[in-house]
Design an enzyme around this catalytic site. Sequence first.
Site, mmCIF file in Angstrom:
data_model
loop_
_atom_site.group_PDB
_atom_site.id
_atom_site.type_symbol
_atom_site.label_atom_id
_atom_site.label_comp_id
_atom_site.label_asym_id
_atom_site.label_seq_id
_atom_site.Cartn_x
_atom_site.Cartn_y
_atom_site.Cartn_z
ATOM 1 N N PRO A 34 0.837 -1.200 0.000
ATOM 2 C CA PRO A 34 0.000 0.000 0.000
ATOM 3 C C PRO A 34 0.869 1.246 0.000
ATOM 4 O O PRO A 34 1.803 1.359 0.794
ATOM 5 C CB PRO A 34 -0.793 -0.128 1.307
ATOM 6 C CG PRO A 34 0.040 -1.001 2.183
ATOM 7 C CD PRO A 34 0.746 -1.956 1.268
ATOM 8 N N MET A 35 0.579 2.166 -0.909
ATOM 9 C CA MET A 35 1.330 3.423 -0.993
ATOM 10 C C MET A 35 0.341 4.568 -1.104
ATOM 11 O O MET A 35 -0.528 4.571 -1.985
ATOM 12 C CB MET A 35 2.285 3.395 -2.194
ATOM 13 C CG MET A 35 3.428 2.400 -2.048
ATOM 14 S SD MET A 35 4.534 2.356 -3.495
ATOM 15 C CE MET A 35 3.561 1.314 -4.601
ATOM 16 N N ALA A 36 0.483 5.529 -0.192
ATOM 17 C CA ALA A 36 -0.452 6.655 -0.142
ATOM 18 C C ALA A 36 -0.433 7.425 -1.450
ATOM 19 O O ALA A 36 0.626 7.778 -1.969
ATOM 20 C CB ALA A 36 -0.095 7.581 1.017
ATOM 21 N N GLN B 250 -5.435 -1.895 4.176
ATOM 22 C CA GLN B 250 -4.443 -1.691 5.234
ATOM 23 C C GLN B 250 -4.922 -0.603 6.184
ATOM 24 O O GLN B 250 -5.326 0.482 5.758
ATOM 25 C CB GLN B 250 -3.070 -1.310 4.696
ATOM 26 C CG GLN B 250 -2.031 -1.324 5.825
ATOM 27 C CD GLN B 250 -0.661 -0.834 5.424
ATOM 28 O OE1 GLN B 250 -0.489 0.336 5.129
ATOM 29 N NE2 GLN B 250 0.325 -1.720 5.420
ATOM 30 N N CYS C 5 5.118 2.615 8.696
ATOM 31 C CA CYS C 5 5.198 3.956 8.121
ATOM 32 C C CYS C 5 6.227 4.798 8.885
ATOM 33 O O CYS C 5 6.127 4.935 10.109
ATOM 34 C CB CYS C 5 3.831 4.632 8.164
ATOM 35 S SG CYS C 5 3.838 6.276 7.413
ATOM 36 N N HIS D 181 9.905 -4.945 6.206
ATOM 37 C CA HIS D 181 10.737 -4.071 5.386
ATOM 38 C C HIS D 181 12.096 -4.021 6.065
ATOM 39 O O HIS D 181 12.200 -3.634 7.227
ATOM 40 C CB HIS D 181 10.122 -2.672 5.307
ATOM 41 C CG HIS D 181 10.853 -1.750 4.392
ATOM 42 N ND1 HIS D 181 10.250 -0.671 3.789
ATOM 43 C CD2 HIS D 181 12.142 -1.731 3.950
ATOM 44 C CE1 HIS D 181 11.122 -0.027 3.039
ATOM 45 N NE2 HIS D 181 12.281 -0.662 3.129
ATOM 46 N N ASN E 47 10.373 -7.363 2.180
ATOM 47 C CA ASN E 47 10.116 -6.094 1.498
ATOM 48 C C ASN E 47 11.382 -5.249 1.543
ATOM 49 O O ASN E 47 12.071 -5.216 2.550
ATOM 50 C CB ASN E 47 8.948 -5.376 2.197
ATOM 51 C CG ASN E 47 8.642 -4.007 1.623
ATOM 52 O OD1 ASN E 47 8.397 -3.064 2.362
ATOM 53 N ND2 ASN E 47 8.641 -3.876 0.308
ATOM 54 N N GLY E 48 11.651 -4.594 0.411
ATOM 55 C CA GLY E 48 12.801 -3.695 0.354
ATOM 56 C C GLY E 48 13.734 -4.027 -0.780
ATOM 57 O O GLY E 48 14.279 -5.133 -0.855
#
Length: 373
Positions: free
Chosen positions: A19-21, A73, A104, A174, A206-207
């Site tokens: 999920p990315m804002a 999310q 976040c 992450h 993740n990353g």
Amino acid sequence: MESLKLGSLEVWPPIVLAPMAGITNAPFRTLCREQGGGLFVCEMITTRALVERNAKTFKMIRFEPAEKPRSIQLYGVDPVTVGKAVRMIADEDLADHVDLNFGCPVPKVTRRGGGSALPYKRNLLRAILREAVRNAGTLPVTMKMRKGIDDDHLTYLDAGRIAVEEGVSAIALHGRTAVQHYGGTADWEAIARLKEAVTEIPVLGNGDIWSAADALRMMDETGCDGVVVGRGCLGRPWLFRDLAVACEGGRERLRPPLGEVAATMDRHATLLAECFGSEPHAVADFRKHVGWYLKGFTVGSDLRRRLATSVTLAGLREGLAELDAAQPWPEGADAPRGKSNPRDRVHLPAGWLDDPYDLAVPGADAELDTSGG
């Protein structure tokens, strides 16, 4: 390679869109989902805004009819409010899966005790996870986190054990601390250590997943059960086709020429207009994607500027028509994308680090009425 099992859900390939804002809205998820299978998570929303039925929040969790499974999310700091939000999702059939954000790193979130700051408070983390799982019914609850606040305050192994004990279905790590933000190199060894420590449920890495080869290498080196892809797909929704093919053992990789990229840009902006119901809003929102789509291609500065400042779909299409459609996919375009600068420090509430077992819930201002970013 096996399917990703999240409670009763089975996901193949074991790939998750992070999920990315402002990015992973319904149009972008559509573009990614059409490329191949996986789990495609909507933008992060706050539990308070959901419980209060904030109109903007309900627009953010809009799903297309074909989206299955639907994934939301949540960002929350209060166990009671998190529990209410998850119960609401389950009772009103708003989604098929709930992910909780503890990763976040942006200051407006961490300075209030949320996001990647929260796992430091072990008992508060436990209380939130317990309420989420208790209220979820049959919905799987997962969590996404970072290694910790900084190298002196690592929390991921403790958080992993707490997650298992409270019935969480999977954990995504992450491989960076909050102070790293998106800078430096992701620590894949930490993902391997978490996988060794947490054997009961899937662990996702993740990353620094910029290509299908990176995803396969991460799973091979860490033993993780799947990968979460964020910045690597910016301007490249077809990365999910590469990932799907790679997970099936194929070697083909999609390298679209500029003409095909332009057609995707046109469709992306058009889908945004249909979703938002406002062409000016959609074209303005699309501007941030222009640089990502064109990364590595030879495009004049004037044309780039016009594309990035378009105000209508017609104006955007005029610019796209001027691109060299035959220009091949550029070498090195699988390089890092998005902001990557580390931070000098993590903004935290006063005295936050004094007691890692303090159960005090952050104040109501810790949850904004829109996405935390």
